[in-house]
Motif scaffolding. Structure first.
Motif, short mmCIF file in Angstrom:
data_model
loop_
_atom_site.label_atom_id
_atom_site.label_comp_id
_atom_site.label_asym_id
_atom_site.label_seq_id
_atom_site.Cartn_x
_atom_site.Cartn_y
_atom_site.Cartn_z
N UNK A 55 0.84 -1.20 0.00
CA UNK A 55 0.00 0.00 0.00
C UNK A 55 0.87 1.25 0.00
N UNK A 56 0.54 2.18 -0.88
CA UNK A 56 1.21 3.47 -0.90
C UNK A 56 0.84 4.31 0.32
N UNK A 57 -0.31 4.03 0.92
CA UNK A 57 -0.81 4.84 2.03
C UNK A 57 0.10 4.79 3.24
N UNK A 75 1.78 -7.40 7.37
CA UNK A 75 2.72 -6.40 7.90
C UNK A 75 1.95 -5.08 8.02
N UNK A 76 1.80 -4.61 9.22
CA UNK A 76 1.08 -3.36 9.47
C UNK A 76 1.88 -2.18 8.91
N UNK A 77 1.17 -1.18 8.47
CA UNK A 77 1.80 0.02 7.97
C UNK A 77 2.08 1.00 9.09
N UNK A 78 2.77 2.05 8.73
CA UNK A 78 3.00 3.13 9.70
C UNK A 78 3.12 4.45 8.94
N UNK A 79 2.84 5.52 9.63
CA UNK A 79 2.90 6.87 9.07
C UNK A 79 4.25 7.11 8.39
N UNK A 80 4.20 7.62 7.17
CA UNK A 80 5.42 7.97 6.45
C UNK A 80 6.07 6.84 5.68
N UNK A 81 5.55 5.64 5.81
CA UNK A 81 6.11 4.48 5.11
C UNK A 81 5.30 4.22 3.84
N UNK A 82 5.95 3.74 2.81
CA UNK A 82 5.28 3.41 1.55
C UNK A 82 5.74 2.02 1.09
N UNK A 83 4.90 1.38 0.31
CA UNK A 83 5.28 0.15 -0.40
C UNK A 83 5.06 0.44 -1.87
N UNK A 84 6.14 0.74 -2.58
CA UNK A 84 6.04 1.16 -3.97
C UNK A 84 6.11 -0.03 -4.92
N UNK A 85 6.90 -1.00 -4.61
CA UNK A 85 7.03 -2.20 -5.43
C UNK A 85 7.27 -3.38 -4.52
N UNK A 86 6.91 -4.57 -4.99
CA UNK A 86 7.02 -5.77 -4.16
C UNK A 86 7.38 -6.95 -5.04
N UNK A 87 8.26 -7.82 -4.51
CA UNK A 87 8.66 -9.01 -5.26
C UNK A 87 8.86 -10.16 -4.29
N UNK A 88 8.46 -11.36 -4.72
CA UNK A 88 8.61 -12.55 -3.90
C UNK A 88 9.90 -13.26 -4.27
N UNK A 89 10.71 -13.58 -3.27
CA UNK A 89 11.97 -14.30 -3.43
C UNK A 89 11.71 -15.75 -3.05
N UNK A 90 11.53 -16.59 -4.04
CA UNK A 90 11.16 -17.99 -3.83
C UNK A 90 12.23 -18.77 -3.07
N UNK A 91 13.50 -18.47 -3.31
CA UNK A 91 14.56 -19.24 -2.67
C UNK A 91 14.63 -19.01 -1.16
N UNK A 92 14.14 -17.88 -0.69
CA UNK A 92 14.22 -17.57 0.73
C UNK A 92 12.85 -17.30 1.37
N UNK A 93 11.78 -17.38 0.59
CA UNK A 93 10.42 -17.07 1.06
C UNK A 93 10.36 -15.67 1.67
N UNK A 94 10.97 -14.70 0.96
CA UNK A 94 11.00 -13.31 1.39
C UNK A 94 10.17 -12.45 0.47
N UNK A 95 9.66 -11.37 1.02
CA UNK A 95 9.06 -10.31 0.22
C UNK A 95 10.01 -9.13 0.26
N UNK A 97 10.42 -5.28 -0.57
CA UNK A 97 9.50 -4.16 -0.75
C UNK A 97 10.29 -2.86 -0.87
N UNK A 98 10.09 -2.15 -1.99
CA UNK A 98 10.72 -0.85 -2.20
C UNK A 98 9.91 0.20 -1.45
N UNK A 99 10.63 1.09 -0.75
CA UNK A 99 9.96 2.03 0.14
C UNK A 99 9.61 3.38 -0.45
N UNK A 100 9.97 3.67 -1.67
CA UNK A 100 9.59 4.96 -2.24
C UNK A 100 10.43 6.10 -1.75
N UNK A 101 9.78 7.19 -1.37
CA UNK A 101 10.49 8.42 -1.02
C UNK A 101 11.52 8.27 0.11
N UNK A 102 11.32 7.37 1.09
CA UNK A 102 12.39 7.20 2.08
C UNK A 102 13.63 6.49 1.52
#
Length: 127
Positions: A55-57, A75-95, A97-102
């Motif tokens: 979520x960009x919000x 994953x709960x959001x917080x003020x000032x945080x953004x999720x601009x892009x997201x990718x799943x890493x199959x080898x490690x079961x990770x997400x 997430x690019x944070x945008x302006x920060x």
């Protein structure tokens, strides 16, 4: 209304390109995934079973089941945080997430939503 249309369009596109498509189509999965109020979707990925959207919000991460339309914010959001892009890493079961302006990238456990690492990148010319 626009966010629901976006979510349906993104889901249709993703499902046409993913291994989930064949099984979801055969099972006649859900044709609608409702997003939480105020959710500003940006980025979508899959682990082959679930869909993940940021979520960009506020940078929150949502997991959705395309077969029955259920969702869970992992994953709960917080003020000032953004999720601009997201990718799943199959080898490690990770997400990842690019944070945008920060100018950050965060690594989350895809199952629990736990934040495992955060990487900050300086602006050009800064150290």
């Amino acid at each position: 209304m626009a966010r629901s249309r976006f979510a349906i369009l993104a889901l249709a596109l993703l499902m046409s390109l993913s291994p989930v498509a064949a099984s979801a189509h055969q099972d006649r999965g859900s044709d609608r995934i409702d997003l939480p109020d105020g959710w500003r979707p940006e980025g979508i990925t899959t682990d082959g079973t679930f869909l993940y959207a940021g979520s960009l919000a506020n940078g929150a991460i949502l997991r959705a089941n395309p077969r029955n339309g259920t969702t869970k914010i992992i994953a709960r959001g917080r003020e000032g945080r953004m999720a601009v892009g997201i990718d799943y890493d199959r080898s490690r079961a990770l997400l990842w997430v690019a944070g945008g302006s920060p100018k950050t990238i965060r690594a989350y456990d895809a199952h629990s939503g736990a934040l495992l690492a955060r990487y900050s990148f300086p602006r050009a010319g800064e150290r």
